[in-house]
Design an enzyme around this catalytic site. Structure first.
Site, PDB file in Angstrom:
ATOM      1  N   CYS A 119      26.057  23.011 -26.453  1.00  0.00           N
ATOM      2  CA  CYS A 119      26.468  24.011 -27.447  1.00  0.00           C
ATOM      3  C   CYS A 119      25.251  24.535 -28.206  1.00  0.00           C
ATOM      4  O   CYS A 119      25.094  25.747 -28.375  1.00  0.00           O
ATOM      5  CB  CYS A 119      27.490  23.399 -28.412  1.00  0.00           C
ATOM      6  SG  CYS A 119      28.167  24.601 -29.587  1.00  0.00           S
ATOM      7  N   CYS A 120      24.377  23.622 -28.647  1.00  0.00           N
ATOM      8  CA  CYS A 120      23.166  24.063 -29.349  1.00  0.00           C
ATOM      9  C   CYS A 120      22.303  24.928 -28.434  1.00  0.00           C
ATOM     10  O   CYS A 120      21.648  25.865 -28.899  1.00  0.00           O
ATOM     11  CB  CYS A 120      22.367  22.858 -29.849  1.00  0.00           C
ATOM     12  SG  CYS A 120      23.064  22.028 -31.295  1.00  0.00           S
ATOM     13  N   CYS A 202      25.536  24.550 -38.781  1.00  0.00           N
ATOM     14  CA  CYS A 202      26.847  25.097 -38.426  1.00  0.00           C
ATOM     15  C   CYS A 202      27.946  24.329 -39.170  1.00  0.00           C
ATOM     16  O   CYS A 202      27.840  23.118 -39.392  1.00  0.00           O
ATOM     17  CB  CYS A 202      27.063  24.974 -36.924  1.00  0.00           C
ATOM     18  SG  CYS A 202      26.018  26.062 -35.943  1.00  0.00           S
ATOM     19  N   CYS A 205      29.494  21.053 -37.814  1.00  0.00           N
ATOM     20  CA  CYS A 205      28.521  19.991 -37.542  1.00  0.00           C
ATOM     21  C   CYS A 205      27.751  19.556 -38.784  1.00  0.00           C
ATOM     22  O   CYS A 205      26.724  18.883 -38.674  1.00  0.00           O
ATOM     23  CB  CYS A 205      27.540  20.452 -36.465  1.00  0.00           C
ATOM     24  SG  CYS A 205      28.340  20.821 -34.892  1.00  0.00           S
ATOM     25  N   CYS A 230      18.694  19.657 -33.260  1.00  0.00           N
ATOM     26  CA  CYS A 230      19.381  20.614 -32.395  1.00  0.00           C
ATOM     27  C   CYS A 230      18.518  21.047 -31.222  1.00  0.00           C
ATOM     28  O   CYS A 230      18.977  21.741 -30.330  1.00  0.00           O
ATOM     29  CB  CYS A 230      19.814  21.840 -33.186  1.00  0.00           C
ATOM     30  SG  CYS A 230      18.444  22.720 -33.944  1.00  0.00           S
TER      31      CYS A 230
HETATM   32 FE1  SF4 Z   1      27.229  24.103 -31.681  1.00  0.00          FE
HETATM   33 FE2  SF4 Z   1      27.241  22.377 -33.715  1.00  0.00          FE
HETATM   34 FE3  SF4 Z   1      24.942  22.961 -32.417  1.00  0.00          FE
HETATM   35 FE4  SF4 Z   1      26.142  24.766 -34.033  1.00  0.00          FE
HETATM   36  S1  SF4 Z   1      25.203  22.785 -34.609  1.00  0.00           S
HETATM   37  S2  SF4 Z   1      25.275  25.162 -32.056  1.00  0.00           S
HETATM   38  S3  SF4 Z   1      28.350  24.349 -33.592  1.00  0.00           S
HETATM   39  S4  SF4 Z   1      26.772  21.888 -31.604  1.00  0.00           S
END
Ligand code: SF4
Length: 247
Positions: A119-120, A202, A205, A230
């Protein structure tokens, strides 16, 4: 001003005795495009204000991941208006997000470290690569005091993966100094800082921290790795090339 080739250690020595705004002007005088990536946290807000005050030629960009707090989105606009500077938004590709959701689910990042990194990657790292395209220098608001993993952050380093110079002009600045600058210069701040969020990423998170917890304890709090990041500021193994030109 182009000061000619020098090495990374020389630039660090140059920067060390300077004030924040002097540091930014020194960075501004270097050859090539300079890009500062802001997450709108207090350190980055102080850097943004210092760039605006000093008129340093440094582009300001943010990674609008699609999962930010509403307060952070509001602060982007407020910062542009109050400081009179543009902040370029870089967003994930819709196709990348769709593929992630199909593979992992929209909130699949809670299920595994691998899913979280994926996701990151989609929402942060790929947009970051686009934001840094053609840049010679990447400016960040990373501070040594933010976490154990950041405790040895240098003022200047070589990002071997992205092949550019990374400058961290707040590396040796502590939180009280950051707060004092913000107060003295009426820097717009995220109201979440007042609600127990020293570090803001985010929304799904990031949680508020408890008294005595490290500053970044609220980031990806469900993971066990104390060095969780991240991927934006992960060090690469390649040694700093002394021959890399710094102007
Ligand atoms: Fe995805 Fe969480 Fe990373 Fe944001 S912090 S990009 S929502 S995993």
């Amino acid at each position: 001003m182009n000061t000619g080739p020098a090495n990374i250690a020389t630039l660090a020595v140059d920067l060390e005795p300077l004030s924040l705004e002097e540091r930014l002007l020194r960075i501004s005088a270097m050859a090539g495009r300079k890009v500062f990536t802001t997450s709108l946290g207090i350190e980055d807000q102080v850097l943004t204000a210092a760039i605006a005050r000093s008129a340093a030629a440094i582009d300001i960009v943010t990674l609008e991941t699609g999962r930010l707090f509403p307060e952070t989105l509001t602060l982007i606009n407020e910062t542009e208006t109050r400081l009179g500077i543009p902040i370029d938004r870089y967003r994930p590709e819709a196709a990348d997000v769709e593929a992630y959701v199909v593979n992992y689910g929209r909130n699949g990042f809670y299920d595994s470290v691998e899913a979280r990194h994926a996701c990151c990657d989609v929402r942060k790292l790929r947009p970051l690569s686009r934001a840094l395209e053609g840049a010679a220098v990447w400016v960040t608001g990373v501070r040594r005091g933010q976490s154990q993993a950041r405790a040895d952050t240098p003022l200047v380093e070589w990002d071997a993966q992205r092949r550019l110079l990374k400058v961290n002009p707040l590396a040796d600045v502590d939180l009280p100094e950051i707060r004092a600058y913000a107060q003295d210069h009426d820097v717009p701040l995220n109201p979440l800082h007042e609600r127990g969020f020293p570090s803001i990423g985010c929304e799904p998170c990031t949680r508020a921290i408890k008294p005595g917890e490290p500053e970044r304890a609220g980031r990806w709090w469900w993971e066990q790795d104390q060095k969780r990041e991240c991927g934006l500021h992960v060090k690469t193994a390649e040694p700093t090339p002394q021959e890399e030109p710094v102007s």
